[in-house]
Write a protein that holds these residues in place. Structure first.
Motif, short mmCIF file in Angstrom:
data_model
loop_
_atom_site.label_atom_id
_atom_site.label_comp_id
_atom_site.label_asym_id
_atom_site.label_seq_id
_atom_site.Cartn_x
_atom_site.Cartn_y
_atom_site.Cartn_z
N ASN A 1 0.59 -0.85 0.20
CA ASN A 1 0.03 0.33 -0.28
C ASN A 1 1.04 0.95 0.05
N HIS A 2 1.96 1.54 0.84
CA HIS A 2 2.85 2.73 0.71
C HIS A 2 3.24 2.70 -0.26
N ARG A 3 3.49 1.79 -1.44
CA ARG A 3 4.86 1.51 -2.15
C ARG A 3 4.02 2.47 -3.43
N ASP A 4 2.74 1.37 -4.03
CA ASP A 4 1.71 2.29 -4.27
C ASP A 4 1.21 3.83 -4.32
N LEU A 5 1.27 4.38 -2.78
CA LEU A 5 1.05 5.29 -2.52
C LEU A 5 2.31 6.18 -2.85
N PHE A 6 2.83 5.49 -2.98
CA PHE A 6 4.37 6.66 -2.74
C PHE A 6 4.82 7.10 -4.34
N TYR A 7 4.49 5.88 -5.39
CA TYR A 7 4.23 6.15 -6.74
C TYR A 7 3.77 7.03 -7.68
N LYS A 8 2.06 7.09 -6.77
CA LYS A 8 1.51 7.99 -7.32
C LYS A 8 1.36 9.44 -6.59
N GLU A 9 1.98 9.39 -5.22
CA GLU A 9 2.69 11.04 -4.67
C GLU A 9 3.76 11.70 -6.16
N LEU A 10 4.56 10.73 -6.26
CA LEU A 10 6.37 11.39 -7.02
C LEU A 10 5.44 11.44 -8.62
N VAL A 11 4.45 10.92 -9.44
CA VAL A 11 3.99 11.19 -10.60
C VAL A 11 2.86 12.97 -9.61
N ALA A 12 2.15 12.69 -8.90
CA ALA A 12 1.92 13.68 -9.25
C ALA A 12 2.32 15.55 -8.82
N ASN A 13 4.13 14.94 -8.08
CA ASN A 13 4.87 15.97 -7.36
C ASN A 13 5.45 16.39 -8.81
N TYR A 14 5.00 15.02 -9.50
CA TYR A 14 5.88 15.70 -10.94
C TYR A 14 4.99 16.01 -12.05
N ILE A 15 3.93 15.86 -11.69
CA ILE A 15 2.89 16.87 -12.90
C ILE A 15 3.00 17.96 -12.38
N ASP A 16 2.68 17.94 -10.65
CA ASP A 16 2.49 19.92 -10.60
C ASP A 16 3.65 20.73 -10.58
N LYS A 17 4.85 20.07 -10.87
CA LYS A 17 5.60 21.04 -11.31
C LYS A 17 6.70 19.75 -11.71
N PRO A 18 6.88 19.85 -12.87
CA PRO A 18 7.71 18.65 -13.66
C PRO A 18 9.32 19.01 -13.37
N LYS A 19 10.10 18.49 -13.50
CA LYS A 19 11.52 18.33 -12.70
C LYS A 19 12.06 16.98 -12.85
N THR A 20 13.10 16.82 -13.00
CA THR A 20 14.14 15.91 -13.27
C THR A 20 13.91 14.68 -11.78
N ILE A 21 13.67 13.18 -12.30
CA ILE A 21 13.96 11.97 -11.42
C ILE A 21 14.57 11.03 -11.66
N ILE A 22 15.11 10.48 -10.93
CA ILE A 22 16.52 9.46 -11.29
C ILE A 22 15.63 8.26 -10.35
N LEU A 23 15.02 6.91 -10.54
CA LEU A 23 14.35 6.06 -9.77
C LEU A 23 15.82 5.10 -9.80
N SER A 24 16.22 4.66 -8.77
CA SER A 24 17.24 3.63 -8.99
C SER A 24 16.16 2.51 -7.70
N THR A 25 16.13 1.74 -8.85
CA THR A 25 15.45 0.18 -8.06
C THR A 25 15.76 -0.82 -8.38
N HIS A 26 15.07 -1.89 -7.78
CA HIS A 26 14.86 -3.49 -8.16
C HIS A 26 13.85 -3.50 -8.47
N ILE A 27 12.75 -2.69 -8.29
CA ILE A 27 11.35 -3.40 -8.51
C ILE A 27 11.46 -3.18 -8.80
N ILE A 28 11.13 -2.93 -10.22
CA ILE A 28 11.16 -2.46 -12.06
C ILE A 28 10.00 -2.72 -12.28
N GLU A 29 9.26 -3.72 -12.01
CA GLU A 29 7.92 -4.17 -12.48
C GLU A 29 6.65 -2.46 -12.24
N GLU A 30 7.07 -2.26 -10.94
CA GLU A 30 6.36 -1.74 -10.35
C GLU A 30 6.04 0.05 -10.84
#
Length: 291
Positions: free
Chosen positions: A162-191
């Motif tokens: 649930n918290h992972r899903d919330l993070f991804y939603k908030e990340l996208v909302a943050n990006y849409i509200d104020k576009p910026k450069t985001i780099i995600l280093s992660t092993h959970i590629i599918e998500e």
């Protein structure tokens, strides 16, 4: 604007070369996935971008300015690391005020809103947080930092679904509200595959690919069918993976489907399908991970 240019970058630790002649441009206002197996050099690259360590060769610039001992360039970047670099005895609400002293654009009100959404108790001390909530706190600080470049190194460590899903939603909302450069280093590629615009794949310290996700996936496909027909089809083609079950096989091919290929597939009664980003990454970075 925050364009990161990495030129002929190498990093040695003794006789071990962790990064080898990396040249890369991170474009502004895009969401990147930095992908690689353990030890590939991902965290080293992020540490070099933020001037936490120094390169053996090459250089890194942000908007044309070197990152080496340059507070102006580094102030454009906020780096969420796996390390806990916060005063352990300080309460979360105090840590938000403390962060404001270093990042003047840090949005305390936004941090408090996110704390409520994630269920983070701001009256707890940092040392009292579980692994999951420690990650949540660092996610909140990064999102609220106001920086032009956000770097996330394994951000969902310890988070439940649930918290992972919330993070991804908030990340996208943050990006849409104020576009910026985001780099995600992660092993959970599918998500994260659906929110990434570009991917950088690192293997053994070298960059294997730096492409838009759609383009990368468009340069590979899967063929499946009777084993003997699959074997005939993959002759003289760049095949990076073959899986077999009884008399059935599927193979991952690097290349684009053309009319000649389609005609050959029809004659052999073979089916095609798209490759998922996570599976393509596994096949590109090491056969030993394929089951």
């Amino acid at each position: 604007m925050a364009v990161i240019k990495i030129s002929n970058l190498s990093k040695d630790y003794g006789k071990c070369r962790v990064l080898d002649n990396v040249t890369l441009t991170i474009e502004e206002n895009k969401i990147y996935g930095l992908l690689g197996r353990n030890g590939a050099g991902k965290t080293t690259l992020l540490n070099l971008i933020t001037n936490r360590i120094f390169p053996t060769e090459g250089n890194i610039t942000i908007d044309g300015e070197s990152v080496v001992e340059n507070n102006k360039a580094i102030s454009k970047v906020y780096f969420m690391t796996e390390q806990d670099l916060y005063p352990e005895g300080m309460k979360i609400k105090s840590l938000y005020k403390w962060t404001k002293e270093f990042y003047e654009d840090f949005d305390i009100d936004y941090a408090l809103i996110l704390s409520e959404k994630f269920g983070l108790n701001i009256n707890k001390k940092f040392k009292e947080l579980s692994t999951g909530y420690s990650s949540i706190f660092k996610i909140i600080v990064t999102l609220a930092s106001g920086a032009e470049v956000l770097l996330f190194d394994e951000p969902v460590l310890g988070l439940d679904a649930n918290h992972r899903d919330l993070f991804y939603k908030e990340l996208v909302a943050n990006y849409i509200d104020k576009p910026k450069t985001i780099i995600l280093s992660t092993h959970i590629i599918e998500e994260v595959s659906e929110i990434l615009e570009k991917v950088v794949i690192i293997k053994d310290g070298k960059v294997l690919g730096d492409k838009e996700v759609e383009r990368l996936l468009g340069e590979a496909y899967i063929v499946s069918g009777a084993s003997e027909n699959v074997e005939r089809y993959i002759e003289n083609k760049k095949c990076i993976n073959v899986e077999a079950i009884a008399g059935f096989k599927s193979a991952t091919i690097i290349g684009k489907l053309n009319e000649v290929n389609k005609e050959e597939l029809n004659k052999l009664s073979l089916k095609t399908s798209n490759v998922e980003l996570q599976k393509l990454f596994i096949h590109l970075t090491g056969r030993e991970e394929v089951k």
